[in-house]
Design a protein around this motif. Structure first.
Motif, PDB file in Angstrom:
ATOM      1  N   PHE A   1      35.737 -14.630 -18.480  1.00  0.00           N
ATOM      2  CA  PHE A   1      36.527 -13.866 -19.141  1.00  0.00           C
ATOM      3  C   PHE A   1      36.674 -12.749 -20.077  1.00  0.00           C
ATOM      4  CE2 PHE A   1      37.858 -17.662 -17.646  1.00  0.00           C
ATOM      5  CZ  PHE A   1      39.456 -17.524 -16.327  1.00  0.00           C
ATOM      6  N   ASN A   2      35.416 -12.904 -20.908  1.00  0.00           N
ATOM      7  CA  ASN A   2      35.600 -11.606 -22.018  1.00  0.00           C
ATOM      8  C   ASN A   2      34.827 -10.291 -20.677  1.00  0.00           C
ATOM      9  OD1 ASN A   2      35.718 -12.843 -24.438  1.00  0.00           O
ATOM     10  ND2 ASN A   2      34.538 -13.947 -24.711  1.00  0.00           N
ATOM     11  N   PHE A   3      33.954 -10.481 -20.249  1.00  0.00           N
ATOM     12  CA  PHE A   3      33.369  -9.639 -19.456  1.00  0.00           C
ATOM     13  C   PHE A   3      34.569  -8.927 -18.127  1.00  0.00           C
ATOM     14  CE2 PHE A   3      30.205  -8.039 -16.184  1.00  0.00           C
ATOM     15  CZ  PHE A   3      30.280  -7.051 -16.617  1.00  0.00           C
ATOM     16  N   LEU A   4      35.459 -10.267 -17.532  1.00  0.00           N
ATOM     17  CA  LEU A   4      36.282  -9.463 -16.895  1.00  0.00           C
ATOM     18  C   LEU A   4      37.382  -8.582 -17.378  1.00  0.00           C
ATOM     19  CD1 LEU A   4      36.876 -10.697 -13.745  1.00  0.00           C
ATOM     20  CD2 LEU A   4      38.444 -12.394 -14.743  1.00  0.00           C
ATOM     21  N   THR A   5      37.464  -8.732 -18.978  1.00  0.00           N
ATOM     22  CA  THR A   5      38.874  -8.121 -19.702  1.00  0.00           C
ATOM     23  C   THR A   5      38.083  -6.504 -19.867  1.00  0.00           C
ATOM     24  OG1 THR A   5      39.166  -9.775 -20.867  1.00  0.00           O
ATOM     25  CG2 THR A   5      39.674  -7.872 -21.159  1.00  0.00           C
ATOM     26  N   LEU A   6      36.399  -6.741 -19.999  1.00  0.00           N
ATOM     27  CA  LEU A   6      35.458  -5.713 -20.398  1.00  0.00           C
ATOM     28  C   LEU A   6      35.785  -4.708 -18.649  1.00  0.00           C
ATOM     29  CD1 LEU A   6      33.936  -3.887 -21.801  1.00  0.00           C
ATOM     30  CD2 LEU A   6      31.985  -4.558 -20.654  1.00  0.00           C
ATOM     31  N   LEU A   7      35.057  -5.142 -17.955  1.00  0.00           N
ATOM     32  CA  LEU A   7      35.686  -4.765 -16.075  1.00  0.00           C
ATOM     33  C   LEU A   7      37.525  -4.075 -15.867  1.00  0.00           C
ATOM     34  CD1 LEU A   7      33.886  -6.935 -14.208  1.00  0.00           C
ATOM     35  CD2 LEU A   7      32.960  -4.978 -14.698  1.00  0.00           C
ATOM     36  N   PHE A   8      37.809  -4.899 -16.225  1.00  0.00           N
ATOM     37  CA  PHE A   8      39.320  -4.305 -15.906  1.00  0.00           C
ATOM     38  C   PHE A   8      39.303  -3.232 -17.185  1.00  0.00           C
ATOM     39  CE2 PHE A   8      40.675  -8.384 -13.630  1.00  0.00           C
ATOM     40  CZ  PHE A   8      40.907  -7.780 -12.285  1.00  0.00           C
ATOM     41  N   SER A   9      39.440  -3.209 -17.945  1.00  0.00           N
ATOM     42  CA  SER A   9      40.106  -2.728 -19.157  1.00  0.00           C
ATOM     43  C   SER A   9      39.236  -0.689 -19.011  1.00  0.00           C
ATOM     44  CB  SER A   9      39.853  -2.553 -20.835  1.00  0.00           C
ATOM     45  OG  SER A   9      38.349  -2.910 -20.797  1.00  0.00           O
ATOM     46  N   ARG A  10      37.904  -1.290 -18.479  1.00  0.00           N
ATOM     47  CA  ARG A  10      37.045   0.272 -17.909  1.00  0.00           C
ATOM     48  C   ARG A  10      37.671   0.620 -16.869  1.00  0.00           C
ATOM     49  NH1 ARG A  10      32.203   0.479 -22.653  1.00  0.00           N
ATOM     50  NH2 ARG A  10      33.582   0.489 -24.190  1.00  0.00           N
ATOM     51  N   GLN A  11      38.187   0.071 -15.803  1.00  0.00           N
ATOM     52  CA  GLN A  11      38.414  -0.288 -14.678  1.00  0.00           C
ATOM     53  C   GLN A  11      38.056   1.291 -13.951  1.00  0.00           C
ATOM     54  OE1 GLN A  11      42.278   0.075 -11.861  1.00  0.00           O
ATOM     55  NE2 GLN A  11      40.990  -2.195 -11.771  1.00  0.00           N
ATOM     56  N   ARG A  12      38.890   2.631 -14.418  1.00  0.00           N
ATOM     57  CA  ARG A  12      38.928   3.585 -13.771  1.00  0.00           C
ATOM     58  C   ARG A  12      37.166   4.125 -14.450  1.00  0.00           C
ATOM     59  NH1 ARG A  12      43.382   7.328 -15.547  1.00  0.00           N
ATOM     60  NH2 ARG A  12      42.542   8.407 -13.370  1.00  0.00           N
ATOM     61  N   SER A  13      37.051   3.596 -15.348  1.00  0.00           N
ATOM     62  CA  SER A  13      35.110   4.339 -15.514  1.00  0.00           C
ATOM     63  C   SER A  13      34.423   4.443 -14.966  1.00  0.00           C
ATOM     64  CB  SER A  13      35.373   4.054 -17.388  1.00  0.00           C
ATOM     65  OG  SER A  13      34.742   2.686 -17.031  1.00  0.00           O
ATOM     66  N   TRP A  14      34.100   3.023 -13.803  1.00  0.00           N
ATOM     67  CA  TRP A  14      33.567   2.525 -13.192  1.00  0.00           C
ATOM     68  C   TRP A  14      33.376   2.671 -11.521  1.00  0.00           C
ATOM     69  CZ3 TRP A  14      34.295  -1.500 -10.395  1.00  0.00           C
ATOM     70  CH2 TRP A  14      35.089  -2.226 -10.888  1.00  0.00           C
ATOM     71  N   ALA A  15      35.572   2.535 -11.843  1.00  0.00           N
ATOM     72  CA  ALA A  15      35.578   2.351  -9.911  1.00  0.00           C
ATOM     73  C   ALA A  15      35.909   3.678  -9.355  1.00  0.00           C
ATOM     74  CB  ALA A  15      36.687   1.530  -9.771  1.00  0.00           C
ATOM     75  N   GLU A  16      35.516   4.564 -10.086  1.00  0.00           N
ATOM     76  CA  GLU A  16      35.939   6.133  -9.863  1.00  0.00           C
ATOM     77  C   GLU A  16      34.879   6.714  -9.808  1.00  0.00           C
ATOM     78  OE1 GLU A  16      39.969   7.242 -11.254  1.00  0.00           O
ATOM     79  OE2 GLU A  16      41.097   5.890 -10.652  1.00  0.00           O
ATOM     80  N   SER A  17      34.080   6.146 -10.070  1.00  0.00           N
ATOM     81  CA  SER A  17      32.777   6.779 -10.805  1.00  0.00           C
ATOM     82  C   SER A  17      32.060   7.413  -9.560  1.00  0.00           C
ATOM     83  CB  SER A  17      31.394   6.130 -11.496  1.00  0.00           C
ATOM     84  OG  SER A  17      30.685   6.763 -11.921  1.00  0.00           O
ATOM     85  N   ALA A  18      31.551   8.232  -9.627  1.00  0.00           N
ATOM     86  CA  ALA A  18      30.775   8.912  -8.257  1.00  0.00           C
ATOM     87  C   ALA A  18      29.452   8.167  -7.770  1.00  0.00           C
ATOM     88  CB  ALA A  18      30.532  10.624  -8.963  1.00  0.00           C
ATOM     89  N   ASP A  19      29.256   7.251  -8.884  1.00  0.00           N
ATOM     90  CA  ASP A  19      27.933   6.663  -8.765  1.00  0.00           C
ATOM     91  C   ASP A  19      28.385   5.179  -9.863  1.00  0.00           C
ATOM     92  OD1 ASP A  19      25.552   4.932  -8.380  1.00  0.00           O
ATOM     93  OD2 ASP A  19      24.100   6.841 -10.004  1.00  0.00           O
ATOM     94  N   PRO A  20      28.706   4.602  -8.860  1.00  0.00           N
ATOM     95  CA  PRO A  20      29.339   3.085  -9.352  1.00  0.00           C
ATOM     96  C   PRO A  20      28.499   2.249  -9.879  1.00  0.00           C
ATOM     97  CG  PRO A  20      30.441   3.379  -7.116  1.00  0.00           C
ATOM     98  CD  PRO A  20      29.551   4.545  -7.777  1.00  0.00           C
ATOM     99  N   ARG A  21      27.648   1.753  -9.246  1.00  0.00           N
ATOM    100  CA  ARG A  21      26.090   1.072  -9.633  1.00  0.00           C
ATOM    101  C   ARG A  21      26.023   1.116 -10.808  1.00  0.00           C
ATOM    102  NH1 ARG A  21      23.403  -2.656  -6.053  1.00  0.00           N
ATOM    103  NH2 ARG A  21      21.535  -2.808  -6.848  1.00  0.00           N
ATOM    104  N   ALA A  22      25.702   2.603 -11.256  1.00  0.00           N
ATOM    105  CA  ALA A  22      24.996   2.459 -12.201  1.00  0.00           C
ATOM    106  C   ALA A  22      25.948   2.734 -13.306  1.00  0.00           C
ATOM    107  CB  ALA A  22      24.685   4.193 -12.526  1.00  0.00           C
ATOM    108  N   ALA A  23      27.481   3.249 -13.005  1.00  0.00           N
ATOM    109  CA  ALA A  23      28.359   2.377 -14.319  1.00  0.00           C
ATOM    110  C   ALA A  23      27.977   0.873 -14.091  1.00  0.00           C
ATOM    111  CB  ALA A  23      29.571   3.173 -13.467  1.00  0.00           C
TER     112      ALA A  23
END
Length: 215
Positions: free
Chosen positions: A116-138
């Motif tokens: 759940f801590n990692f889930l919160t991290l993913l949601f809180s930084r959603q835009r930084s990786w979901a909208e990245s040109a390279d989401p796999r690297a993000a």
């Protein structure tokens, strides 16, 4: 560059829904027709397992409304109901696209007590990786923050059994609760769709908890 990013997203969506159809036609009458607590799907639970009221949330890691719930409403819900032992929350994956599917797999590869801590991290930084040109690297950068090395990261995202399990969760939501969008909340069997503030939960939970206390 923007065109290439959008094209990659389009093809990821096509691949995801192709896999979803293959999984659907490859399944028998198992997890999807069971109730959540009787299914053989992963149990990701917040709160007291014996709590009187259960909230099941179906969410996608690329869904902005799900991120809003995670970051703004869930902390209030935890403090008032979950941490006090009144309510338990069960998290279910309902990926809306291939990227959400991969992120959900990655979360499942973290240690269980850190899920759940990692889930919160993913949601809180959603835009930084979901909208990245390279989401796999993000996503790889976020995984490193919880101690996941590159070898474990690659193995996780290539785990076909885990991939199928995440897709089965979505199919389960569709079949058992007619989930069509995220977030969808199943509160003691009743479906509530879309954005919900803590005040909305208060109205729903008050009579349920009162009933449980009187039983």
């Amino acid at each position: 560059m923007l065109y290439l990013v959008e094209a990659r997203r389009f093809f990821r969506h096509i691949l995801f829904f192709s896999l979803l159809l293959l999984t659907a036609y490859g399944c028998g009458k198992t997890d999807e027709e069971a109730t959540f607590d009787a299914s053989r799907l992963p149990t990701r639970l917040l709160g007291n397992p014996e709590a009187a009221v259960t909230i099941v949330v179906f969410a996608s890691l690329t869904c902005p409304h799900c991120a809003k719930f995670e970051v703004e409403t869930l902390p209030l819900l935890k403090a008032k109901y979950i941490d006090t032992g009144k309510v338990r929350l069960l998290y279910r994956n309902f990926p809306l696209d291939n990227l959400a599917h991969k992120a959900a797999m990655l979360a499942d590869c973290t240690p269980k007590d850190n899920y759940f801590n990692f889930l919160t991290l993913l949601f809180s930084r959603q835009r930084s990786w979901a909208e990245s040109a390279d989401p796999r690297a993000a996503l790889a950068s976020l995984a490193k923050m919880v101690g996941m090395d590159e070898k474990t990261y690659d193995a996780c995202l290539n785990d076909s059994t885990l991939a199928d399990t995440i897709l089965k969760e979505r199919l389960y939501g569709e079949k058992a609760y007619k989930v069509r969008s995220t977030p969808t909340f199943i509160i003691d069997g009743e479906k509530h769709v879309g954005d919900m503030l803590i005040e909305d939960f208060d109205k729903i939970l008050a009579p349920l908890l009162k009933k449980a206390e009187a039983a």
